[in-house]
Design a protein around this motif. Sequence first.
Motif, short mmCIF file in Angstrom:
data_model
loop_
_atom_site.label_atom_id
_atom_site.label_comp_id
_atom_site.label_asym_id
_atom_site.label_seq_id
_atom_site.Cartn_x
_atom_site.Cartn_y
_atom_site.Cartn_z
N LYS A 274 0.86 -1.17 0.00
CA LYS A 274 0.00 0.00 0.00
C LYS A 274 0.90 1.23 0.00
O LYS A 274 2.01 1.21 0.54
N LEU A 275 0.41 2.30 -0.58
CA LEU A 275 1.16 3.54 -0.60
C LEU A 275 0.76 4.38 0.61
O LEU A 275 -0.41 4.40 1.00
N LEU A 276 1.74 5.06 1.21
CA LEU A 276 1.47 5.91 2.36
C LEU A 276 1.59 7.37 1.95
O LEU A 276 2.53 7.76 1.25
N LYS A 277 0.64 8.17 2.42
CA LYS A 277 0.62 9.58 2.02
C LYS A 277 0.16 10.45 3.19
O LYS A 277 -0.80 10.11 3.87
N PHE A 278 0.86 11.54 3.42
CA PHE A 278 0.42 12.52 4.42
C PHE A 278 -0.80 13.26 3.88
O PHE A 278 -0.76 13.83 2.78
N LYS A 279 -1.88 13.25 4.64
CA LYS A 279 -3.11 13.90 4.19
C LYS A 279 -2.95 15.42 4.07
O LYS A 279 -3.54 16.04 3.19
#
Length: 421
Positions: A311-316
């Motif tokens: 899964k890709l992680l991203k800061f909202k």
Amino acid sequence: MSSINLIKKIDILFFKFSVKTKIILNYFFSVIFTSIFIPLAILIRVVKPLVHIRIGCLRNDVIGNSIMNAEYYLCQRKSTPLKTLDLFYLQDSQGLVNKQWHKMLKKKFKPHFIFRYLDYANNLLYKSDDFKVVFGERDLKGFYFYNPKNFSFSESENKRGKDFLKTIGLKDERDKFICLNIRDEAYKKKFQSHKFMDHSYWNYHNFRNSNVDNYYEAILKLLDKGYWVIRMGKAVEKKMNINHSKFLDYANSEYQEDFLDIWLMGNCFFTISGDTGLDEVCKIFRKPIVHINFTFFHEPVLSTHALTSFKLLKFKKNDKFLSLKEIIDKNIIEFHKTEHFQNLDIELIENDPGEITDAVFEMENKLLKKWLHKPEDIIFQKEFFRIFKSWKNYSKFHDFIHPNSGISSTFLRRHHSWFLK
């Protein structure tokens, strides 16, 4: 009536009581029976120069750890023989997460409930760890690779499994079937929430869930190529609406049962999965796995034949994707609860249908020896592991890497420019 039969009858009676009553009665009788076994716990220390007796508690509360612990122990004994007499008991005397696995576990280990009280007595004395079986949580030495599988199905069980395949339409062994094992909340809620009297207890695992709708594209293409696809599960949230003669939503069918849960995963061509306990069945039967939407960055499954796509992680707050180096530097690599990601306002983005399809057919082509490597694939794999090994706890969680395992090349081709930055 012998004391052993008395203990056994009391143990069985516990099953009929409420949870609170069980806890009270279990504590009361454990104190009594533990005190009875203290002399025997002393004796095993006295006889250690002649025979080293150890006690092992076999997990059977969840299927993943139960299977991994058992296979690892058996492989370890083959690789590094120990001169010990090991005695076993089941962690949960009444809990059966899977009847077929319970049968296979008992056949190999012959556990007996009475050793539970010997273990309790042992814990009260000095050097208790010297008389315990310690189970491995990870295959750091490649025991799975260097040793043959330890569990097998009987002739009658294999006939039963093959008869099932014929029933649903597989004609012969040339018809290959692929298992689809996608994690959601349903299983924990239905079968394990009662242990904590709180249906929300298992929510900390939700970051591992996947949306099964994203897998339709890959499934349909597999069906078009002539493969059978069997959607696994003991309890699932969504039905899969695929009208094809070679697709079976087994999880929502009349066929679902404990035996087939194990047999199908142990006999498939390969499995498409995320991160579930049932995956361990594939591992002990040395079946390949495509891990889609993997979230345990500290635990890419590299000691078994597997391909991993994360899964890709991203800061909202700024829509910034996190590179592997950032995941390590910020210690996100060790996150193992949903709230850990929520506290940093991190969004987990699932692999899209195209990414899933690419990873699945990467595995299929590799198994058929049709995969075409690009020159950059080797560079990307090396760069991934160069960064990955910079993690301070790498050696604690990893050592041996299966020759046929790695990060999905199609995943790295798509995301290398920022993921490996």
